[in-house]
Design a protein around this motif. Structure first.
Motif, PDB file in Angstrom:
ATOM      1  N   ILE A 177       0.861  -1.183   0.000  1.00 47.47           N
ATOM      2  CA  ILE A 177       0.000   0.000   0.000  1.00 47.47           C
ATOM      3  C   ILE A 177       0.895   1.231   0.000  1.00 47.47           C
ATOM      4  CG2 ILE A 177      -2.040  -1.045   1.049  1.00 47.47           C
ATOM      5  CD1 ILE A 177      -1.124   0.039   3.753  1.00 47.47           C
ATOM      6  N   HIS A 178       0.385   2.329  -0.552  1.00 47.18           N
ATOM      7  CA  HIS A 178       1.210   3.531  -0.607  1.00 47.18           C
ATOM      8  C   HIS A 178       0.331   4.774  -0.732  1.00 47.18           C
ATOM      9  CE1 HIS A 178       0.494   4.108  -4.914  1.00 47.18           C
ATOM     10  NE2 HIS A 178       0.516   2.793  -4.974  1.00 47.18           N
ATOM     11  N   GLY A 179       0.933   5.919  -0.479  1.00 46.04           N
ATOM     12  CA  GLY A 179       0.245   7.194  -0.615  1.00 46.04           C
ATOM     13  C   GLY A 179       1.234   8.336  -0.523  1.00 46.04           C
ATOM     14  N   ARG A 180       0.748   9.525  -0.869  1.00 39.45           N
ATOM     15  CA  ARG A 180       1.559  10.748  -0.749  1.00 39.45           C
ATOM     16  C   ARG A 180       0.972  11.571   0.376  1.00 39.45           C
ATOM     17  NH1 ARG A 180       1.618  12.605  -6.974  1.00 39.45           N
ATOM     18  NH2 ARG A 180       2.929  14.293  -6.244  1.00 39.45           N
ATOM     19  N   GLY A 181       1.853  12.216   1.124  1.00 41.28           N
ATOM     20  CA  GLY A 181       1.368  12.978   2.256  1.00 41.28           C
ATOM     21  C   GLY A 181       2.259  14.151   2.601  1.00 41.28           C
ATOM     22  N   LEU A 182       1.901  14.783   3.720  1.00 39.78           N
ATOM     23  CA  LEU A 182       2.653  15.925   4.234  1.00 39.78           C
ATOM     24  C   LEU A 182       3.066  15.657   5.666  1.00 39.78           C
ATOM     25  CD1 LEU A 182       0.566  19.038   3.123  1.00 39.78           C
ATOM     26  CD2 LEU A 182       2.785  18.343   2.255  1.00 39.78           C
ATOM     27  N   VAL A 183       4.259  16.085   5.992  1.00 41.14           N
ATOM     28  CA  VAL A 183       4.724  16.080   7.378  1.00 41.14           C
ATOM     29  C   VAL A 183       4.821  17.537   7.792  1.00 41.14           C
ATOM     30  CG1 VAL A 183       6.658  15.561   8.905  1.00 41.14           C
ATOM     31  CG2 VAL A 183       5.957  13.908   7.166  1.00 41.14           C
ATOM     32  N   SER A 184       4.196  17.862   8.905  1.00 42.09           N
ATOM     33  CA  SER A 184       4.244  19.241   9.409  1.00 42.09           C
ATOM     34  C   SER A 184       5.014  19.275  10.726  1.00 42.09           C
ATOM     35  CB  SER A 184       2.823  19.777   9.615  1.00 42.09           C
ATOM     36  OG  SER A 184       2.185  19.046  10.643  1.00 42.09           O
ATOM     37  N   GLY A 185       5.265  20.485  11.214  1.00 46.60           N
ATOM     38  CA  GLY A 185       5.937  20.645  12.497  1.00 46.60           C
ATOM     39  C   GLY A 185       7.441  20.580  12.431  1.00 46.60           C
ATOM     40  N   LEU A 186       8.002  20.661  11.248  1.00 46.38           N
ATOM     41  CA  LEU A 186       9.456  20.642  11.113  1.00 46.38           C
ATOM     42  C   LEU A 186       9.978  22.049  11.367  1.00 46.38           C
ATOM     43  CD1 LEU A 186       9.597  18.491   7.865  1.00 46.38           C
ATOM     44  CD2 LEU A 186       9.782  17.709  10.232  1.00 46.38           C
ATOM     45  N   VAL A 187      11.030  22.159  12.142  1.00 48.97           N
ATOM     46  CA  VAL A 187      11.562  23.464  12.515  1.00 48.97           C
ATOM     47  C   VAL A 187      12.740  23.806  11.600  1.00 48.97           C
ATOM     48  CG1 VAL A 187      12.419  24.868  14.425  1.00 48.97           C
ATOM     49  CG2 VAL A 187      10.866  22.978  14.884  1.00 48.97           C
ATOM     50  N   GLY A 188      12.414  24.387  10.451  1.00 52.26           N
ATOM     51  CA  GLY A 188      13.459  24.811   9.519  1.00 52.26           C
ATOM     52  C   GLY A 188      14.137  23.697   8.755  1.00 52.26           C
TER      53      GLY A 188
END
Length: 182
Positions: free
Chosen positions: A40-51
């Motif tokens: 299974i697979h998908g595209r996504g976003l990771v948030s909360g990265l500091v710079g």
């Protein structure tokens, strides 16, 4: 046909002959035709990265964001800056007989120029299988990402199974069940 009967008899008699020595489960020594893992697979976003997120290409991020929104991901564009998010590819494996509600671990990999996914949160990402039906969402991945310090652009997250995993033993009525010895 004789081979199939012999194997079936072997599988029935073998546990009886090992009485007192511990029983052997058929599932430990065979594989039933139709049982296999599904990617299974998908595209996504990771948030909360500091710079440490994807840097410099705001147009690319906005186009990916539009694509993710069309796939059902709920992200407010005002919260997005090119250094606090990363576009990721999420992949996992569904084993035979998995049921709705079970959890699996999935791999999260940066697609862009992100330096690290450390302290990131995977925004709800739909996971599909090209083999089981492209329109069905089989799992949803989200939550904190655990990374290995040696490879900060790759990590793991949890996904919950949303659809029972289909297993097809008999393609046509009247066919035989086929076991393969491990």
């Amino acid at each position: 046909m004789k081979t199939k009967i012999f194997i079936l008899l072997f599988l029935i008699v073998m546990p009886i002959s090992t009485f007192g020595q511990g029983l052997i489960k058929i599932s430990n020594i065979t594989l039933l035709e139709g049982e296999h893992n599904n990617a299974i697979h998908g595209r996504g976003l990771v948030s909360g990265l500091v710079g440490t997120g994807d840097q410099g290409d705001t147009d690319k991020i906005k186009s990916e964001l539009a694509l993710l929104k069309s796939m059902g991901t709920d992200v407010d564009e005002a919260d997005i800056t090119s250094k606090n998010i990363a576009i990721v590819f999420v992949q996992g494996v569904l084993k035979p007989y998995m049921k709705k509600g079970q959890m699996i671990t999935v791999t999260v990999s940066s697609k862009g120029s992100s330096k690290s996914l450390k302290n990131g949160q995977l925004i709800s990402t739909m996971l599909i299988s090209p083999y089981l039906g492209k329109e069905k969402v089989f799992a949803l991945a989200s939550g904190p990402i655990s990374i290995d310090e040696k490879s900060p652009n790759t990590g793991t997250a949890q996904a919950i199974i949303e659809e029972d995993v289909p297993v097809s033993y008999l393609k046509n009525e009247g066919e035989d069940l086929v076991f393969y010895l491990n």
